[in-house]
Design a protein around this motif. Structure first.
Motif, PDB file in Angstrom:
ATOM      1  N   ALA A 252      -0.740  11.441 -13.016  1.00 56.67           N
ATOM      2  CA  ALA A 252      -0.302  10.618 -14.146  1.00 56.67           C
ATOM      3  C   ALA A 252       0.929  11.235 -14.817  1.00 56.67           C
ATOM      4  O   ALA A 252       1.861  10.517 -15.223  1.00 56.67           O
ATOM      5  N   LEU A 253       0.951  12.539 -14.926  1.00 55.57           N
ATOM      6  CA  LEU A 253       2.108  13.221 -15.513  1.00 55.57           C
ATOM      7  C   LEU A 253       3.334  13.089 -14.615  1.00 55.57           C
ATOM      8  O   LEU A 253       4.453  12.923 -15.114  1.00 55.57           O
ATOM      9  N   LEU A 254       3.133  13.141 -13.314  1.00 56.99           N
ATOM     10  CA  LEU A 254       4.237  12.955 -12.372  1.00 56.99           C
ATOM     11  C   LEU A 254       4.836  11.559 -12.545  1.00 56.99           C
ATOM     12  O   LEU A 254       6.065  11.401 -12.584  1.00 56.99           O
ATOM     13  N   ARG A 255       3.974  10.547 -12.656  1.00 57.46           N
ATOM     14  CA  ARG A 255       4.462   9.176 -12.895  1.00 57.46           C
ATOM     15  C   ARG A 255       5.222   9.093 -14.208  1.00 57.46           C
ATOM     16  O   ARG A 255       6.294   8.486 -14.293  1.00 57.46           O
ATOM     17  N   ARG A 256       4.652   9.691 -15.245  1.00 50.67           N
ATOM     18  CA  ARG A 256       5.217   9.548 -16.592  1.00 50.67           C
ATOM     19  C   ARG A 256       6.606  10.167 -16.709  1.00 50.67           C
ATOM     20  O   ARG A 256       7.479   9.620 -17.367  1.00 50.67           O
TER      21      ARG A 256
ATOM     22  N   ARG B  11      13.447  -0.345 -19.752  1.00 53.50           N
ATOM     23  CA  ARG B  11      12.239   0.444 -20.014  1.00 53.50           C
ATOM     24  C   ARG B  11      12.033   1.488 -18.909  1.00 53.50           C
ATOM     25  O   ARG B  11      11.656   2.631 -19.178  1.00 53.50           O
ATOM     26  N   ALA B  12      12.294   1.087 -17.668  1.00 52.53           N
ATOM     27  CA  ALA B  12      12.097   1.998 -16.540  1.00 52.53           C
ATOM     28  C   ALA B  12      13.080   3.156 -16.555  1.00 52.53           C
ATOM     29  O   ALA B  12      12.728   4.275 -16.185  1.00 52.53           O
ATOM     30  N   ILE B  13      14.316   2.905 -16.978  1.00 49.56           N
ATOM     31  CA  ILE B  13      15.332   3.965 -16.922  1.00 49.56           C
ATOM     32  C   ILE B  13      15.412   4.782 -18.206  1.00 49.56           C
ATOM     33  O   ILE B  13      16.067   5.824 -18.235  1.00 49.56           O
ATOM     34  N   ALA B  14      14.726   4.321 -19.269  1.00 49.12           N
ATOM     35  CA  ALA B  14      14.787   5.033 -20.550  1.00 49.12           C
ATOM     36  C   ALA B  14      14.268   6.465 -20.428  1.00 49.12           C
ATOM     37  O   ALA B  14      14.747   7.370 -21.111  1.00 49.12           O
ATOM     38  N   SER B  15      13.307   6.649 -19.551  1.00 49.04           N
ATOM     39  CA  SER B  15      12.722   7.987 -19.372  1.00 49.04           C
ATOM     40  C   SER B  15      13.477   8.823 -18.336  1.00 49.04           C
ATOM     41  O   SER B  15      13.013   9.885 -17.940  1.00 49.04           O
ATOM     42  N   LYS B  16      14.639   8.296 -17.899  1.00 45.49           N
ATOM     43  CA  LYS B  16      15.505   9.009 -16.942  1.00 45.49           C
ATOM     44  C   LYS B  16      14.729   9.469 -15.699  1.00 45.49           C
ATOM     45  O   LYS B  16      14.663  10.672 -15.397  1.00 45.49           O
ATOM     46  N   PRO B  17      14.161   8.518 -14.953  1.00 45.46           N
ATOM     47  CA  PRO B  17      13.357   8.893 -13.785  1.00 45.46           C
ATOM     48  C   PRO B  17      14.215   9.406 -12.637  1.00 45.46           C
ATOM     49  O   PRO B  17      15.385   9.032 -12.496  1.00 45.46           O
ATOM     50  N   LEU B  18      13.621  10.240 -11.808  1.00 50.03           N
ATOM     51  CA  LEU B  18      14.274  10.657 -10.575  1.00 50.03           C
ATOM     52  C   LEU B  18      14.143   9.573  -9.513  1.00 50.03           C
ATOM     53  O   LEU B  18      14.994   9.434  -8.632  1.00 50.03           O
ATOM     54  N   PHE B  19      13.055   8.812  -9.606  1.00 50.84           N
ATOM     55  CA  PHE B  19      12.689   7.848  -8.568  1.00 50.84           C
ATOM     56  C   PHE B  19      12.296   6.539  -9.236  1.00 50.84           C
ATOM     57  O   PHE B  19      11.463   6.517 -10.137  1.00 50.84           O
TER      58      PHE B  19
ATOM     59  N   THR C 284       0.835  -1.200   0.000  1.00 51.05           N
ATOM     60  CA  THR C 284       0.000   0.000   0.000  1.00 51.05           C
ATOM     61  C   THR C 284       0.870   1.249   0.000  1.00 51.05           C
ATOM     62  O   THR C 284       0.620   2.207  -0.747  1.00 51.05           O
ATOM     63  N   MET C 285       1.916   1.246   0.826  1.00 50.09           N
ATOM     64  CA  MET C 285       2.831   2.381   0.868  1.00 50.09           C
ATOM     65  C   MET C 285       3.529   2.560  -0.479  1.00 50.09           C
ATOM     66  O   MET C 285       3.676   3.694  -0.961  1.00 50.09           O
ATOM     67  N   ALA C 286       3.952   1.465  -1.095  1.00 47.87           N
ATOM     68  CA  ALA C 286       4.617   1.554  -2.392  1.00 47.87           C
ATOM     69  C   ALA C 286       3.683   2.143  -3.447  1.00 47.87           C
ATOM     70  O   ALA C 286       4.100   2.959  -4.274  1.00 47.87           O
ATOM     71  N   ASN C 287       2.414   1.747  -3.421  1.00 48.80           N
ATOM     72  CA  ASN C 287       1.446   2.287  -4.384  1.00 48.80           C
ATOM     73  C   ASN C 287       1.238   3.788  -4.191  1.00 48.80           C
ATOM     74  O   ASN C 287       1.090   4.534  -5.163  1.00 48.80           O
ATOM     75  N   ILE C 288       1.258   4.227  -2.951  1.00 44.96           N
ATOM     76  CA  ILE C 288       1.120   5.657  -2.675  1.00 44.96           C
ATOM     77  C   ILE C 288       2.360   6.406  -3.148  1.00 44.96           C
ATOM     78  O   ILE C 288       2.264   7.457  -3.794  1.00 44.96           O
ATOM     79  N   LEU C 289       3.537   5.862  -2.861  1.00 46.48           N
ATOM     80  CA  LEU C 289       4.781   6.492  -3.301  1.00 46.48           C
ATOM     81  C   LEU C 289       4.855   6.589  -4.821  1.00 46.48           C
ATOM     82  O   LEU C 289       5.378   7.552  -5.376  1.00 46.48           O
ATOM     83  N   GLY C 290       4.324   5.576  -5.513  1.00 50.27           N
ATOM     84  CA  GLY C 290       4.353   5.565  -6.974  1.00 50.27           C
ATOM     85  C   GLY C 290       3.211   6.321  -7.621  1.00 50.27           C
ATOM     86  O   GLY C 290       3.045   6.278  -8.844  1.00 50.27           O
ATOM     87  N   CYS C 291       2.407   7.019  -6.808  1.00 54.71           N
ATOM     88  CA  CYS C 291       1.249   7.791  -7.303  1.00 54.71           C
ATOM     89  C   CYS C 291       0.232   6.905  -8.013  1.00 54.71           C
ATOM     90  O   CYS C 291      -0.480   7.347  -8.919  1.00 54.71           O
ATOM     91  N   LEU C 292       0.176   5.637  -7.605  1.00 51.79           N
ATOM     92  CA  LEU C 292      -0.828   4.718  -8.123  1.00 51.79           C
ATOM     93  C   LEU C 292      -2.071   4.717  -7.237  1.00 51.79           C
ATOM     94  O   LEU C 292      -3.111   4.195  -7.614  1.00 51.79           O
ATOM     95  N   ASP C 293      -1.941   5.304  -6.050  1.00 50.71           N
ATOM     96  CA  ASP C 293      -3.045   5.400  -5.100  1.00 50.71           C
ATOM     97  C   ASP C 293      -2.816   6.654  -4.255  1.00 50.71           C
ATOM     98  O   ASP C 293      -1.711   7.206  -4.235  1.00 50.71           O
ATOM     99  N   VAL C 294      -3.843   7.091  -3.593  1.00 51.83           N
ATOM    100  CA  VAL C 294      -3.715   8.239  -2.687  1.00 51.83           C
ATOM    101  C   VAL C 294      -4.137   7.804  -1.290  1.00 51.83           C
ATOM    102  O   VAL C 294      -4.927   6.872  -1.120  1.00 51.83           O
TER     103      VAL C 294
END
Length: 227
Positions: free
Chosen positions: A79-83, A155-163, A47-57
């Motif tokens: 959604a834009l924050l995730r993307r 795939r995850a790092i292609a968009s150069k994520p901060l997190f 649940t905490m991971a989903n909140i951190l990933g902006c998949l849930d509030v």
């Protein structure tokens, strides 16, 4: 502080059927950190991971991502924050089965509107980073489990994520492949400076992180030495 969660409460259901999955959690993650999130089933870690990933509030509390109050964003803004800022690695790989490794890695860049030439170069570079140079034209259903997880990381790092949020990234792999994946994650953290939160139930894999945070019954279990 890069990420700060304050008094996070998450309820499911209503009235007498309410289940409190998180009970006022406080958590801070610094930029460049590598955190292993651990705990038994039902402890609240997913649940905490989903909140951190902006998949849930959360039901209540505050989530600051750098200077952004995440819970004040609407669904499209989250959604834009995730993307643009968050990368995801899943236990089940989540690759398109009859699509090449290259096309799988290109997918988030396609959603961003990156032109074909640029996204191809980024995808090839990302595959090379995870040791899959020369495998770009193989469809994912013809790759081993370890290779599929490498594609998922690319795939995850292609968009150069901060997190980078990794949910049981070695759960479907044998010991040798698990170590290979953890070495890649450690390299991404130490050499590229990507902040990583990894959900895992495997203590051997958690040792690759800088610190462990254990959850129990909806809160952080400080008796386990969580920092």
């Amino acid at each position: 502080m890069f990420i700060k969660l304050s008094n996070i409460v998450k309820n499911y259901g209503e009235g007498i059927n309410t289940f409190r999955a998180l009970k006022g959690v406080n958590l801070e993650i610094s930029k460049g950190d590598f955190v292993a999130l651990m705990g038994p089933s039902g402890s609240g870690k997913s649940t905490m991971a989903n909140i951190l990933g902006c998949l849930d509030v959360a039901t209540s509390g505050e989530y600051m991502f750098e200077d952004v109050n995440v819970f004040k964003l609407n669904r499209n803004e989250r959604a834009l924050l995730r993307r643009y800022y968050i990368g995801f690695i899943f236990q089940g790989f989540n690759l398109l089965p009859r699509t090449t490794a290259l096309e799988n890695v290109e997918l988030p860049l396609l959603y961003r509107g990156v032109n074909k030439h640029k996204r191809r170069k980024i995808a090839l570079d990302s595959l090379e980073m995870v040791g899959l140079n020369g495998w770009e034209n193989n469809t994912s259903n013809k790759l081993s489990g370890g290779q599929q997880q490498r594609v998922a990381i690319a795939r995850a790092i292609a968009s150069k994520p901060l997190f980078l949020l990794a949910d049981e990234p070695t759960g479907n792999l044998d010991t040798k492949r698990s170590v290979e994946i953890m070495n890649i994650l450690q390299w991404l953290n130490k050499d590229l400076g990507i902040t990583i939160l990894m959900v895992t139930h495997e203590s051997d894999m958690a040792k690759y992180a800088n610190r462990e945070i254990h959850f129990l019954d909806g809160n952080i279990d400080y008796s386990k030495g969580s920092l």
